[in-house]
Design an enzyme around this catalytic site. Structure first.
Site, short mmCIF file in Angstrom:
data_model
loop_
_atom_site.label_atom_id
_atom_site.label_comp_id
_atom_site.label_asym_id
_atom_site.label_seq_id
_atom_site.Cartn_x
_atom_site.Cartn_y
_atom_site.Cartn_z
N THR A 1 -6.51 -11.39 1.77
CA THR A 1 -6.60 -10.26 0.85
C THR A 1 -5.28 -9.50 0.86
O THR A 1 -4.44 -9.67 1.74
CB THR A 1 -7.71 -9.27 1.26
OG1 THR A 1 -7.27 -8.51 2.39
CG2 THR A 1 -8.99 -9.99 1.59
N ASP A 2 -5.11 -8.64 -0.12
CA ASP A 2 -4.05 -7.64 -0.04
C ASP A 2 -4.61 -6.44 0.73
O ASP A 2 -5.77 -6.43 1.16
CB ASP A 2 -3.57 -7.25 -1.43
CG ASP A 2 -2.13 -6.74 -1.43
OD1 ASP A 2 -1.66 -6.28 -0.38
OD2 ASP A 2 -1.49 -6.78 -2.49
N TRP A 3 -3.82 -5.41 0.85
CA TRP A 3 -4.08 -4.25 1.72
C TRP A 3 -5.46 -3.63 1.44
O TRP A 3 -5.67 -3.02 0.39
CB TRP A 3 -2.98 -3.24 1.48
CG TRP A 3 -2.90 -2.12 2.48
CD1 TRP A 3 -3.52 -0.90 2.37
CD2 TRP A 3 -2.16 -2.09 3.70
NE1 TRP A 3 -3.20 -0.11 3.45
CE2 TRP A 3 -2.35 -0.82 4.28
CE3 TRP A 3 -1.34 -3.00 4.35
CZ2 TRP A 3 -1.76 -0.44 5.49
CZ3 TRP A 3 -0.75 -2.63 5.56
CH2 TRP A 3 -0.96 -1.37 6.10
#
Length: 788
Positions: free
Chosen positions: A311-313
């Protein structure tokens, strides 16, 4: 293309049988010995260990930053707890998002690996946003941003830069980088357009393949000690927000999704990228982090790609906090993991581990899905050789931050700066002829003005020593600003620095101090020529959102006031995205677009302005003239409509400042003799396209050669034109070279209204430079496979 309609109105159609993508071959070749190691390790792991491997934490939670001294201290007890109790498989980021030294990275990552091997027997995989060089490692080499590489149209520069970045990352003991970025930069409002290679899918595709080879080497199953794993991002269509604002929804047709936005990621998978990072936002109402169709079906199954999705942040959290497709974090984890997410970048919390374990025990996430995710994570770690050698660096990495690498960065900067205008041969600003011993300087006196004239921050852009590229001037002091580079080139006595407009370094990226335009105007009286360095300060992601695409009023007023002096003006555009300048561009004799050229960008600019190097870059995106004409070069033909007469008058004009693929040089080139080995073809043919290119000027130069196609009539509205391939050649004065492309005929297909790839019978035009060649497809073919 022009259809041939028979009396029966029938069209011959050949449909292919259903088949596994890539002729049944996995995107990355299977290594039986490596797979056996993965299975052996997996069988030994407990559920807690498996789930821990799926969590990625931010290093900041394991220590404390003293901002007064800018020193960060690792809390070894906290680190030990996170690894021994929660079995965390990955850690990321620089403390306080500020670059650390090689020695600090070595110390921290070695300790992390020591504890990981002690408590879990599995190495950590540490990740950093080393996006244009080792951006989070002090003293390393920073290259131009990807948008400059796109402008260079030179894939070798991309590969070389990636190789050096991999080497320097490993010197700092970092085995994994969150790069390349292939979000098509097709909306000038988007604050991350400069992180991509531009607006075109083919440019992004060829550049991403080159970078993956540079980062990872030629064998994705066995990466050596000088290579790193890639995380190609952000899968996919992240760069197409409807609002122009970061992390907001995209609304796109199925055709453009498949043909353009998916294509660079498909090529990345087939080139062997070890991991991909997922788009934070949604496409047509579906958050990508929750899309089984996009994550599992399109990528993992259709391409048989066995890499890992991260995932991203904190983006699993966003499924319930922002997107409202989940009722709480636990529900969001269920959606994301079942959709195909393998690792959660959940930077500040171990809740992921607790909640995912509950979901498995409740039967809401199957154990087979957990095993698949962990298998993919282990595969990355084995491919990187981390089980045998968890640490790298020290002896054998003596080239870190070397002059050799600096020269490569300088070359990349020179090839990524575009000359957009050059009236009256204003450039180059070469020495004037004066008598030997004369008291007159051989150089003209230059007034250097504008907010971008004398700082490194705006040359590097975001992701440069810090997240936003701000408050890092102390880390780039050894490099030259534009002012310093021009002083070195022309002599300090010939450069007058009076900026007129400056940025407020304590404010937002767009905030400026009270202008002092009158001082710049007064200084112009002593100058022969004016160089106005204008554009943007550094930014990235949501902090870089804007509400007005026009260049700031202060900067435009500065140029207008200076134009009234009658002195010739050279505009130097230093910006991450195209800001509207249609009211000041006519006031300039020359315009140079440097984009974000990195630490050696000012030196490159000085070399180009003086004629010591030649311009060879082309625009990687369309530069708009007005806010209501934000077109790309491959617009639909019906977007350009001539005035219709009658009771009602309708028209639509594609209005732009500079088109994609445009750029000037100090020399000139002539194209001739475009030929194709087959003027009629079917879908299975390979077309060989050749053209002769001659340097008709007096200087050596490099020329990007771009091959376009146009489908003249189609069953859905065709694009104006599409780039199909490109290369870059170097020519001496008077030299001619023949450039040859091999173009699979199937590449001329489009996605039809029914969602299937279609190549229709009829006519096409191929174009290179001013040369065109008409060819005809003799039989329609429709594919039943998702990719061709």
């Amino acid at each position: 293309m022009i259809k041939r309609f028979f009396l029966t109105m029938a069209v011959a159609v050949v449909a292919t049988a259903m088949m596994a993508q890539n002729n049944g071959k996995p995107a990355i070749p299977r290594d039986a010995a490596l797979e056996a190691k993965i299975e052996k390790t997996l069988k030994k792991m407990t559920l807690d260990e498996k789930i821990g491997q799926m969590l990625e934490l931010n290093l900041d939670v394991m220590g404390k930053m003293d901002w007064a001294t800018r020193t960060w201290t690792l809390n070894e007890t906290m680190l030990d707890t996170l690894i021994s109790k929660w079995k965390v498989g990955s850690i990321l980021n620089a403390p306080g998002t500020r670059a650390a030294t090689v020695e600090q990275w070595q110390k921290w990552i070695q300790l992390i690996q020591k504890k990981s091997m002690k408590h879990i027997g599995i190495p950590d995989i540490y990740g950093l946003d080393h996006n244009h060089g080792v951006t989070y490692t002090q003293g390393g080499t920073l290259f131009p941003q990807p948008i400059n590489l796109g402008a260079s149209f030179n894939t070798e520069l991309a590969r070389t830069g990636a190789e050096i970045t991999a080497y320097e990352s490993r010197a700092a003991n970092c085995p994994w980088v969150y790069n390349p970025v292939v979000d098509l930069g097709r909306d000038p409002r988007w604050p991350r357009i400069w992180e991509s290679f531009g607006e075109d899918a083919v440019v992004n595709s060829k550049m991403v393949v080159a970078e993956i080879k540079g980062y990872q080497g030629d064998d994705p199953n066995h990466l050596g000690k000088y290579h790193v794993g890639t995380s190609t991002k952000h899968y996919f269509a992240y760069g197409a927000p409807w609002s122009g604002k970061d992390r907001t929804p995209a609304y796109l047709s199925p055709q453009i999704i498949r043909e353009k936005y998916f294509e660079p990621f498909k090529q990345a998978a087939l080139a062997g990228t070890l991991t991909m990072m997922v788009n934070s936002a949604s496409i047509n109402g579906v958050p990508v982090h929750a899309s089984y169709e996009y994550l599992t079906k399109w990528l993992k199954e259709d391409l048989q790609w066995d890499g890992m999705l991260v995932t991203d942040w904190a983006d699993i959290n966003n499924l319930f906090t922002r997107e409202h497709v989940a009722k709480d974090k636990k529900d969001a984890i269920r959606l994301a993991i079942n959709a195909g997410i393998d690792m959660s970048m959940d930077p500040y919390s171990v809740d992921f581990c607790i909640l995912l374990k509950e979901l498995v025990e409740e039967g809401k996430v199957k154990m087979s899905r957990i095993d698949d995710a962990v298998r993919r994570i282990l595969r990355v770690k084995y491919r990187l050789g981390l089980f045998d050698n968890p640490n790298t660096g020290g002896k054998g990495y003596e080239k870190f931050g070397s002059d050799e690498f600096a020269q490569k960065a300088l070359k990349a900067a020179e090839e990524g700066i575009v000359l957009l205008k050059n009236e009256d041969k204003t450039l180059p600003l070469a020495p004037q002829k004066v008598a030997v011993g004369a008291p007159v300087s051989p150089y003209k006196t230059i007034l250097l003005t504008g907010p971008n004239a004398n700082q490194m921050r705006c040359l590097n852009g975001g992701w440069s020593y810090t997240w936003q590229g701000s408050k890092a001037e102390d880390l780039s002091e050894k490099y030259n600003t534009i002012y310093e580079a021009l002083c070195n080139k022309y002599g300090k006595q010939n450069i007058i620095l009076e900026q007129g407009v400056t940025y407020n370094e304590e404010g937002e990226y767009y905030q400026e101090n009270e202008p002092q335009i009158e001082k710049a105007v007064a200084a112009a009286e002593k100058a022969d020529i004016i160089v106005a360095a204008i554009g943007e300060n550094s930014y990235t992601e949501t902090p870089g959102n804007l509400t007005d695409l026009w260049l700031s009023e202060n900067q435009r007023n500065l140029v207008k006031a200076l134009a009234k002096t009658g002195k010739p003006i050279i505009l130097v555009l230093n910006e991450g995205r195209p800001r509207l300048i249609s009211d000041i561009e006519p006031l300039a004799k020359a315009v140079v677009h440097v984009f974000l050229p990195g630490n050696y960008g000012a030196d490159a600019l000085a070399n180009l302005m003086a004629g010591d190097a030649n311009f060879s870059a082309k625009m990687p995106y369309t530069y708009p003239r007005e806010i209501n004409s934000l077109n790309t070069y491959d617009y639909k033909v019906s977007e350009e409509v001539s005035t219709m007469s009658g009771a009602y008058n309708y028209d639509a004009k594609v209005s732009l400042m500079w088109p994609f693929g445009y750029g000037l040089s100090y020399t000139s080139y002539a194209y001739s003799n475009l030929r194709v080995d087959k003027t009629t073809f079917t879908a299975d043919d390979m077309l060989t396209v050749s053209v002769d290119v001659k340097n008709t000027g007096s200087r050596a130069g490099k020329e990007p050669v771009l091959l376009y196609s146009s489908d003249l009539v189609a069953s859905i509205v065709p694009d104006n034109k599409r780039l199909r391939d490109f290369t870059k050649i170097e020519l001496q004065p008077g030299e001619t070279k023949t450039v040859t492309f091999r173009l699979p005929a199937k590449n001329l297909a489009f996605v039809g209204a029914d969602g299937r790839w279609t190549l229709e019978e009829g006519d096409f035009t191929l174009r290179i430079g001013n040369q065109t060649q008409n060819i005809s497809c003799t039989k329609t073919k429709i594919w039943d496979t998702p990719n061709i």
